[in-house]
Design a protein around this motif. Sequence first.
Motif, PDB file in Angstrom:
ATOM      1  N   VAL A 312     137.570  30.290  67.072  1.00  0.00           N
ATOM      2  CA  VAL A 312     136.292  29.579  66.975  1.00  0.00           C
ATOM      3  C   VAL A 312     135.605  29.546  68.331  1.00  0.00           C
ATOM      4  CG1 VAL A 312     135.198  27.357  66.497  1.00  0.00           C
ATOM      5  CG2 VAL A 312     137.047  28.191  65.008  1.00  0.00           C
ATOM      6  N   ARG A 313     136.350  29.181  69.382  1.00  0.00           N
ATOM      7  CA  ARG A 313     135.762  29.116  70.720  1.00  0.00           C
ATOM      8  C   ARG A 313     135.315  30.484  71.202  1.00  0.00           C
ATOM      9  NH1 ARG A 313     139.751  25.000  71.204  1.00  0.00           N
ATOM     10  NH2 ARG A 313     141.357  26.526  71.727  1.00  0.00           N
ATOM     11  N   THR A 314     136.091  31.533  70.855  1.00  0.00           N
ATOM     12  CA  THR A 314     135.772  32.883  71.338  1.00  0.00           C
ATOM     13  C   THR A 314     134.579  33.480  70.613  1.00  0.00           C
ATOM     14  OG1 THR A 314     138.093  33.257  71.930  1.00  0.00           O
ATOM     15  CG2 THR A 314     136.691  35.205  71.668  1.00  0.00           C
ATOM     16  N   HIS A 315     134.546  33.339  69.297  1.00  0.00           N
ATOM     17  CA  HIS A 315     133.548  34.067  68.494  1.00  0.00           C
ATOM     18  C   HIS A 315     132.343  33.220  68.105  1.00  0.00           C
ATOM     19  CE1 HIS A 315     136.278  37.466  68.174  1.00  0.00           C
ATOM     20  NE2 HIS A 315     137.237  36.623  67.839  1.00  0.00           N
ATOM     21  N   VAL A 316     132.481  31.885  68.136  1.00  0.00           N
ATOM     22  CA  VAL A 316     131.336  31.015  67.808  1.00  0.00           C
ATOM     23  C   VAL A 316     130.734  30.428  69.069  1.00  0.00           C
ATOM     24  CG1 VAL A 316     130.559  29.038  66.453  1.00  0.00           C
ATOM     25  CG2 VAL A 316     132.380  30.509  65.570  1.00  0.00           C
ATOM     26  N   GLY A 317     131.592  30.044  70.010  1.00  0.00           N
ATOM     27  CA  GLY A 317     131.101  29.486  71.259  1.00  0.00           C
ATOM     28  C   GLY A 317     131.965  28.339  71.712  1.00  0.00           C
ATOM     29  N   PRO A 318     132.017  28.063  73.034  1.00  0.00           N
ATOM     30  CA  PRO A 318     132.887  26.994  73.542  1.00  0.00           C
ATOM     31  C   PRO A 318     132.487  25.613  73.059  1.00  0.00           C
ATOM     32  CG  PRO A 318     131.465  27.847  75.273  1.00  0.00           C
ATOM     33  CD  PRO A 318     131.300  28.766  74.119  1.00  0.00           C
ATOM     34  N   GLY A 319     131.245  25.434  72.654  1.00  0.00           N
ATOM     35  CA  GLY A 319     130.804  24.114  72.187  1.00  0.00           C
ATOM     36  C   GLY A 319     130.776  24.002  70.683  1.00  0.00           C
ATOM     37  N   ALA A 320     131.313  24.963  69.958  1.00  0.00           N
ATOM     38  CA  ALA A 320     131.249  24.952  68.496  1.00  0.00           C
ATOM     39  C   ALA A 320     132.130  23.845  67.928  1.00  0.00           C
ATOM     40  CB  ALA A 320     131.686  26.308  67.946  1.00  0.00           C
ATOM     41  N   GLY A 341     130.273  28.296  62.450  1.00  0.00           N
ATOM     42  CA  GLY A 341     129.713  29.545  62.947  1.00  0.00           C
ATOM     43  C   GLY A 341     128.975  30.333  61.886  1.00  0.00           C
ATOM     44  N   PRO A 342     128.564  31.541  62.229  1.00  0.00           N
ATOM     45  CA  PRO A 342     127.786  32.380  61.304  1.00  0.00           C
ATOM     46  C   PRO A 342     128.643  33.102  60.273  1.00  0.00           C
ATOM     47  CG  PRO A 342     128.069  33.521  63.373  1.00  0.00           C
ATOM     48  CD  PRO A 342     128.683  32.153  63.565  1.00  0.00           C
ATOM     49  N   GLY A 343     129.967  32.934  60.314  1.00  0.00           N
ATOM     50  CA  GLY A 343     130.839  33.658  59.401  1.00  0.00           C
ATOM     51  C   GLY A 343     131.238  35.008  59.964  1.00  0.00           C
ATOM     52  N   ILE A 344     132.152  35.663  59.287  1.00  0.00           N
ATOM     53  CA  ILE A 344     132.648  36.961  59.732  1.00  0.00           C
ATOM     54  C   ILE A 344     131.873  38.052  59.011  1.00  0.00           C
ATOM     55  CG2 ILE A 344     134.670  38.467  59.904  1.00  0.00           C
ATOM     56  CD1 ILE A 344     136.408  35.984  59.830  1.00  0.00           C
ATOM     57  N   PRO A 345     131.211  38.938  59.732  1.00  0.00           N
ATOM     58  CA  PRO A 345     130.467  40.022  59.071  1.00  0.00           C
ATOM     59  C   PRO A 345     131.402  40.901  58.249  1.00  0.00           C
ATOM     60  CG  PRO A 345     129.866  39.852  61.389  1.00  0.00           C
ATOM     61  CD  PRO A 345     131.062  38.973  61.200  1.00  0.00           C
ATOM     62  N   GLU A 346     130.884  41.467  57.193  1.00  0.00           N
ATOM     63  CA  GLU A 346     131.677  42.339  56.346  1.00  0.00           C
ATOM     64  C   GLU A 346     132.154  43.556  57.129  1.00  0.00           C
ATOM     65  OE1 GLU A 346     131.334  44.720  52.068  1.00  0.00           O
ATOM     66  OE2 GLU A 346     129.660  43.502  52.825  1.00  0.00           O
ATOM     67  N   THR A 385     133.404  29.918  58.724  1.00  0.00           N
ATOM     68  CA  THR A 385     134.669  30.505  58.277  1.00  0.00           C
ATOM     69  C   THR A 385     135.697  29.403  58.087  1.00  0.00           C
ATOM     70  OG1 THR A 385     134.212  32.548  59.475  1.00  0.00           O
ATOM     71  CG2 THR A 385     136.511  32.139  58.859  1.00  0.00           C
ATOM     72  N   GLU A 386     136.508  29.530  57.056  1.00  0.00           N
ATOM     73  CA  GLU A 386     137.594  28.574  56.810  1.00  0.00           C
ATOM     74  C   GLU A 386     138.908  29.325  56.716  1.00  0.00           C
ATOM     75  OE1 GLU A 386     138.925  24.949  53.785  1.00  0.00           O
ATOM     76  OE2 GLU A 386     137.084  26.089  53.424  1.00  0.00           O
ATOM     77  N   VAL A 387     139.877  28.877  57.488  1.00  0.00           N
ATOM     78  CA  VAL A 387     141.234  29.427  57.457  1.00  0.00           C
ATOM     79  C   VAL A 387     142.110  28.449  56.692  1.00  0.00           C
ATOM     80  CG1 VAL A 387     143.197  30.221  58.818  1.00  0.00           C
ATOM     81  CG2 VAL A 387     140.875  30.571  59.669  1.00  0.00           C
ATOM     82  N   GLU A 388     142.740  28.916  55.628  1.00  0.00           N
ATOM     83  CA  GLU A 388     143.586  28.069  54.783  1.00  0.00           C
ATOM     84  C   GLU A 388     145.046  28.473  54.965  1.00  0.00           C
ATOM     85  OE1 GLU A 388     142.187  28.590  50.819  1.00  0.00           O
ATOM     86  OE2 GLU A 388     140.303  27.510  51.160  1.00  0.00           O
ATOM     87  N   LEU A 389     145.851  27.535  55.433  1.00  0.00           N
ATOM     88  CA  LEU A 389     147.271  27.769  55.683  1.00  0.00           C
ATOM     89  C   LEU A 389     148.100  27.004  54.659  1.00  0.00           C
ATOM     90  CD1 LEU A 389     147.295  27.250  59.565  1.00  0.00           C
ATOM     91  CD2 LEU A 389     146.741  29.327  58.283  1.00  0.00           C
ATOM     92  N   THR A 390     149.092  27.670  54.091  1.00  0.00           N
ATOM     93  CA  THR A 390     150.004  27.050  53.123  1.00  0.00           C
ATOM     94  C   THR A 390     151.427  27.196  53.632  1.00  0.00           C
ATOM     95  OG1 THR A 390     148.526  27.620  51.294  1.00  0.00           O
ATOM     96  CG2 THR A 390     150.794  27.020  50.736  1.00  0.00           C
ATOM     97  N   VAL A 391     152.107  26.071  53.857  1.00  0.00           N
ATOM     98  CA  VAL A 391     153.473  26.078  54.379  1.00  0.00           C
ATOM     99  C   VAL A 391     154.398  25.416  53.350  1.00  0.00           C
ATOM    100  CG1 VAL A 391     154.977  25.456  56.302  1.00  0.00           C
ATOM    101  CG2 VAL A 391     152.525  25.798  56.686  1.00  0.00           C
ATOM    102  N   PRO A 392     155.326  26.168  52.751  1.00  0.00           N
ATOM    103  CA  PRO A 392     156.260  25.537  51.797  1.00  0.00           C
ATOM    104  C   PRO A 392     157.265  24.650  52.520  1.00  0.00           C
ATOM    105  CG  PRO A 392     156.851  27.827  52.138  1.00  0.00           C
ATOM    106  CD  PRO A 392     155.555  27.608  52.888  1.00  0.00           C
TER     107      PRO A 392
END
Length: 417
Positions: A312-320, A341-346, A385-392
């Motif tokens: 997020v900091r790298t691709h959206v900005g340090p203040g995101a 952020g603006p999302g990940i381009p296709e 962008t949303e990162v979804e993590l699933t930990v059993p």
Amino acid sequence: MRREAAAMSMSVEQPLWRALTAYRALTAVYAVAIAVVARDSYERPQAAFGYLAVLLVWTLATLPRLTGADRCTRPFLAVDVGLALAGILLTPLADGAGRHATDGPTLPSIWTAGAVLACALKGGWRWAAAASTLVGAANLVQRGEASRNTLHNVLLVWVAAIAIGYVVEVARASERTLARALEIQAATKERERLARDIHDGVLQVLAMVQRRGTAVGGEAAELGRLAGEQEAALRRLITRGPVPGPRPAAVPGTLSGDLGVPGDEVPEDLMALLGLHADARVTLSGPGTPVELAPHAARETAAAVGAALDNVRTHVGPGARAWVLVEDEPDQVLVSVRDEGPGIPEGRLAEAAEEGRLGVAQSIRGRLRDLGGTAELVSVPGQGTEVELTVPKDRGDGREAAATGRRDPARAGEGTQ
């Protein structure tokens, strides 16, 4: 991996060698018992019982030789087969015109098959064919004619020995293939682990030096250029370079509880670890009670969240702004990291994969895969962008990976950013 390592710790041949050991001892006793019962029918009982005494002593004395292929040497097999042949050919001398002429048992009786099977276990079907052919020829010689029963017994031993020898050869080839596959798997996991550590530290520092040096200019720009070259070379090395050897396997602990925590470890609070990432730009939300996972699983999950926030900091900005949400369910823990952020381009993830960037593929997805969980990216252009993590929880120690989660992990892709 623990079950695979345990399966490899014992060769598939060992049960066969143990069975052969028991077979030889029992058949030696059986041969002696037959001779005792039929002692009055022997024309020369001294020859019969002298041979059987040697056979019994040899069998008992050489039982340690049959613990594995290494100890079952060629000289031993030669003496063993020679003793079986001697017993077969000695039968007419001891029995005269008695039972051997009416298809009765030879002096070693079914003990002879043990010598042939030892050759099959040691050298495969070729050795088995040679030994069984010699035994068959000896049987025909001592009978003096090729009767139906004699031919049947000879053919039975010959086919059985060759079949067992062939099975042993196939088992050995399968073991070698499995061992190689496990070595490759362990080496790949180790390379992925090293790649994650490098991405989290060295690569990010080199990238920062490159950006800062370019911005400052002058001699710093040259330093930045060199840092950029080293970053690119290091990325190529960890993505396409030689596979490092596997680390020594740790001694597995005893599992206890439904968290999959070794008995000597205490569960760790995931919320406490994620709290280190919370600040004015990162909002952490979750249960008011501790979210407990195995220490390894908790630390790896927190590291994956840290990698997502770095992106997020790298691709959206340090203040995101970013939001981290933790959900504690009975059988798993769900963590989502969302940005503004603006999302990940296709096609960006595929492009990053070709460049050797490991932020998503290893620091996030690789960590969750090793824990038996999943990591998915949901990106809508213009909506972040949303990162979804699933930990059993039941496999949270990360030592037995089994894909679980809300979605098919195959759809997660293999891109990197």
